[in-house]
Design a protein around this motif. Structure first.
Motif, PDB file in Angstrom:
ATOM      1  N   ASP A  78      -4.166  -3.651   7.647  1.00 19.82           N
ATOM      2  CA  ASP A  78      -4.841  -4.074   6.407  1.00 19.82           C
ATOM      3  C   ASP A  78      -3.995  -5.060   5.604  1.00 19.82           C
ATOM      4  OD1 ASP A  78      -2.833  -2.541   5.294  1.00 19.82           O
ATOM      5  OD2 ASP A  78      -4.163  -1.040   4.400  1.00 19.82           O
ATOM      6  N   GLY A  79      -2.858  -5.492   6.160  1.00 17.43           N
ATOM      7  CA  GLY A  79      -2.013  -6.472   5.501  1.00 17.43           C
ATOM      8  C   GLY A  79      -0.882  -5.892   4.666  1.00 17.43           C
ATOM      9  N   THR A  80      -0.812  -4.578   4.559  1.00 16.74           N
ATOM     10  CA  THR A  80       0.239  -3.950   3.771  1.00 16.74           C
ATOM     11  C   THR A  80       1.577  -4.032   4.494  1.00 16.74           C
ATOM     12  OG1 THR A  80      -1.340  -2.365   2.843  1.00 16.74           O
ATOM     13  CG2 THR A  80       0.996  -1.796   2.679  1.00 16.74           C
ATOM     14  N   PRO A  81       2.642  -4.503   3.830  1.00 20.00           N
ATOM     15  CA  PRO A  81       3.967  -4.462   4.462  1.00 20.00           C
ATOM     16  C   PRO A  81       4.343  -3.017   4.790  1.00 20.00           C
ATOM     17  CG  PRO A  81       3.984  -5.886   2.533  1.00 20.00           C
ATOM     18  CD  PRO A  81       2.671  -5.168   2.523  1.00 20.00           C
ATOM     19  N   VAL A  82       4.978  -2.831   5.924  1.00 18.52           N
ATOM     20  CA  VAL A  82       5.286  -1.478   6.382  1.00 18.52           C
ATOM     21  C   VAL A  82       6.094  -0.707   5.353  1.00 18.52           C
ATOM     22  CG1 VAL A  82       6.552  -0.150   8.115  1.00 18.52           C
ATOM     23  CG2 VAL A  82       5.139  -2.092   8.823  1.00 18.52           C
ATOM     24  N   LEU A  87       5.387   6.975   2.939  1.00 14.81           N
ATOM     25  CA  LEU A  87       6.030   7.491   4.140  1.00 14.81           C
ATOM     26  C   LEU A  87       5.099   8.383   4.954  1.00 14.81           C
ATOM     27  CD1 LEU A  87       8.750   7.434   5.612  1.00 14.81           C
ATOM     28  CD2 LEU A  87       9.394   9.479   4.313  1.00 14.81           C
ATOM     29  N   ALA A  88       4.253   9.141   4.297  1.00 13.50           N
ATOM     30  CA  ALA A  88       3.397  10.104   4.990  1.00 13.50           C
ATOM     31  C   ALA A  88       2.446   9.438   5.980  1.00 13.50           C
ATOM     32  CB  ALA A  88       2.607  10.927   3.979  1.00 13.50           C
ATOM     33  N   THR A  89       2.059   8.183   5.716  1.00 14.30           N
ATOM     34  CA  THR A  89       1.114   7.489   6.592  1.00 14.30           C
ATOM     35  C   THR A  89       1.720   6.236   7.231  1.00 14.30           C
ATOM     36  OG1 THR A  89       0.253   6.368   4.620  1.00 14.30           O
ATOM     37  CG2 THR A  89      -0.933   8.322   5.397  1.00 14.30           C
ATOM     38  N   ARG A  90       3.008   6.027   7.037  1.00 16.83           N
ATOM     39  CA  ARG A  90       3.646   4.800   7.518  1.00 16.83           C
ATOM     40  C   ARG A  90       3.573   4.658   9.033  1.00 16.83           C
ATOM     41  NH1 ARG A  90       9.339   3.813   4.892  1.00 16.83           N
ATOM     42  NH2 ARG A  90       7.916   3.917   3.091  1.00 16.83           N
ATOM     43  N   TYR A  91       3.595   5.760   9.751  1.00 13.40           N
ATOM     44  CA  TYR A  91       3.647   5.693  11.211  1.00 13.40           C
ATOM     45  C   TYR A  91       2.341   6.113  11.877  1.00 13.40           C
ATOM     46  CZ  TYR A  91       8.570   5.319  10.101  1.00 13.40           C
ATOM     47  OH  TYR A  91       9.776   4.920   9.574  1.00 13.40           O
ATOM     48  N   THR A  92       1.284   6.251  11.095  1.00 12.51           N
ATOM     49  CA  THR A  92       0.007   6.658  11.673  1.00 12.51           C
ATOM     50  C   THR A  92      -1.083   5.616  11.512  1.00 12.51           C
ATOM     51  OG1 THR A  92      -0.548   7.815   9.614  1.00 12.51           O
ATOM     52  CG2 THR A  92       0.512   9.108  11.351  1.00 12.51           C
ATOM     53  N   LYS A  93      -0.951   4.690  10.564  1.00 16.72           N
ATOM     54  CA  LYS A  93      -1.989   3.680  10.366  1.00 16.72           C
ATOM     55  C   LYS A  93      -1.865   2.555  11.394  1.00 16.72           C
ATOM     56  CE  LYS A  93      -3.157   4.270   5.496  1.00 16.72           C
ATOM     57  NZ  LYS A  93      -3.319   3.586   4.180  1.00 16.72           N
ATOM     58  N   PRO A  94      -2.986   1.917  11.751  1.00 14.52           N
ATOM     59  CA  PRO A  94      -2.947   0.817  12.734  1.00 14.52           C
ATOM     60  C   PRO A  94      -2.062  -0.327  12.256  1.00 14.52           C
ATOM     61  CG  PRO A  94      -5.204   1.557  12.344  1.00 14.52           C
ATOM     62  CD  PRO A  94      -4.358   2.229  11.308  1.00 14.52           C
ATOM     63  N   ARG A  95      -1.441  -0.991  13.220  1.00 16.89           N
ATOM     64  CA  ARG A  95      -0.524  -2.088  12.897  1.00 16.89           C
ATOM     65  C   ARG A  95      -0.876  -3.354  13.665  1.00 16.89           C
ATOM     66  NH1 ARG A  95       5.718  -0.082  12.235  1.00 16.89           N
ATOM     67  NH2 ARG A  95       5.351   1.716  10.864  1.00 16.89           N
ATOM     68  N   VAL A 251      10.916 -12.860   3.069  1.00 14.39           N
ATOM     69  CA  VAL A 251      11.352 -11.484   3.319  1.00 14.39           C
ATOM     70  C   VAL A 251      12.709 -11.308   2.669  1.00 14.39           C
ATOM     71  CG1 VAL A 251      10.051 -11.205   5.441  1.00 14.39           C
ATOM     72  CG2 VAL A 251      12.347 -12.156   5.551  1.00 14.39           C
ATOM     73  N   GLU A 252      12.974 -10.090   2.255  1.00 13.79           N
ATOM     74  CA  GLU A 252      14.192  -9.844   1.508  1.00 13.79           C
ATOM     75  C   GLU A 252      15.395  -9.637   2.401  1.00 13.79           C
ATOM     76  OE1 GLU A 252      14.390 -10.260  -1.631  1.00 13.79           O
ATOM     77  OE2 GLU A 252      12.256 -10.640  -1.769  1.00 13.79           O
ATOM     78  N   GLY A 253      15.166  -9.188   3.647  1.00 16.80           N
ATOM     79  CA  GLY A 253      16.292  -8.972   4.530  1.00 16.80           C
ATOM     80  C   GLY A 253      17.116  -7.761   4.147  1.00 16.80           C
ATOM     81  N   VAL A 254      16.483  -6.744   3.535  1.00 15.14           N
ATOM     82  CA  VAL A 254      17.217  -5.575   3.097  1.00 15.14           C
ATOM     83  C   VAL A 254      17.191  -4.503   4.166  1.00 15.14           C
ATOM     84  CG1 VAL A 254      17.323  -3.716   1.419  1.00 15.14           C
ATOM     85  CG2 VAL A 254      16.804  -6.052   0.674  1.00 15.14           C
ATOM     86  N   ASN A 255      15.999  -4.126   4.639  1.00 18.68           N
ATOM     87  CA  ASN A 255      15.885  -3.133   5.688  1.00 18.68           C
ATOM     88  C   ASN A 255      15.873  -3.858   7.022  1.00 18.68           C
ATOM     89  OD1 ASN A 255      15.467  -0.924   7.218  1.00 18.68           O
ATOM     90  ND2 ASN A 255      13.487  -0.362   6.324  1.00 18.68           N
TER      91      ASN A 255
END
Length: 257
Positions: A78-82, A87-95, A251-255
């Protein structure tokens, strides 16, 4: 350290370095990560960073990711940055994936063959050294065009005063809950982390190697991102992928991953 390169494409040395299968300083290769997937399902390439080879020996691969490099990174469908997804849905939504430009200071990446981590060096814009970052991951798999791995979520930040801290423990725990690794895999990652901490506390290489004083050759151009950035090491043919947004975004280059 590992032995000579084995290129699964059958064209050893095609990535540079001549017949010994190693790259020469200044060669441009791809540093890639497969997407984390539930065990047994596999994951396609979702991170790709064009880099310049600094050193490639039987003991060490060192590469430079320059400021201004166009890189592929994961993005929610949906365009949201990871990193902005709860956190609860970070690894379950389509990418999907998108191309973004690295605007922060460059990153030097060091990897020893067979080790389940790589060590990254970060500086401020004025070249004041900031810290090392131990990125826990699958040992790098070499192929003609670069190296591939899979990120293991858990990381370690190491500072010039020799202090260190775990990073992203919350993501590591959530990835386990989401089924992206088994208990046995998670314990192997923890064991790798403990081994890395032992290296830090002993203050062994690369922390004693002086890489924080290294500087890139100003003549090196910024590597371009190839259209077939996600090609397979077997036949160098591009594989099907979701459409990529090629509009560079800051991009911030932090993570790091």
């Amino acid at each position: 350290m590992a032995a000579e390169t084995t290129d699964t494409t059958g064209t050893a040395g095609a990535g540079g370095g001549g017949g010994n299968g190693r790259w020469a300083p200044g060669d441009q290769i791809l540093w890639r990560y497969r997407g984390n997937a539930r065990p047994g399902t596999g994951g396609g390439i979702h991170i790709c960073r064009p880099v310049t080879v600094v050193e490639d020996t039987a003991e060490l691969l060192a590469v430079w990711m320059a400021p201004g490099t166009d890189c592929v990174k994961p993005l929610l469908a949906d365009g949201t940055p990871v990193h902005r997804e709860p956190l609860a849905t970070r690894y379950t939504k389509p990418r999907t994936t998108s191309v973004t430009r690295w605007y922060g200071p460059g990153v030097l990446k060091l990897a020893r063959p067979g080790e389940p981590w790589s060590v990254w060096l970060f500086w401020d814009l004025d070249w004041r050294f900031r810290n090392w970052y131990v990125n826990l991951e699958e040992p790098l798999a070499r192929w003609a065009g670069g190296v591939d791995s899979e990120d293991h979520f858990l990381d370690i930040a190491v500072y010039p005063d020799r202090s260190w801290e775990w990073k992203d423990e919350d993501e590591f725990a959530q990835a386990r809950r989401a089924g992206l690794m088994t208990d046995a895999q998670a314990e192997r990652v923890r064991a790798a982390g403990r081994a890395a901490v032992e290296l830090v506390e002993a203050w062994g290489p690369p922390f004693t190697a002086g890489w924080e004083r290294w500087r890139p050759d100003p003549a090196w151009p910024v590597p371009a991102l190839p259209e077939d950035w996600d090609r397979t090491p077997v036949d160098h043919m591009p594989v099907d992928r979701a459409p990529v947004d090629r509009t560079p975004a800051r991009v911030e280059g932090v993570n790091p991953v």
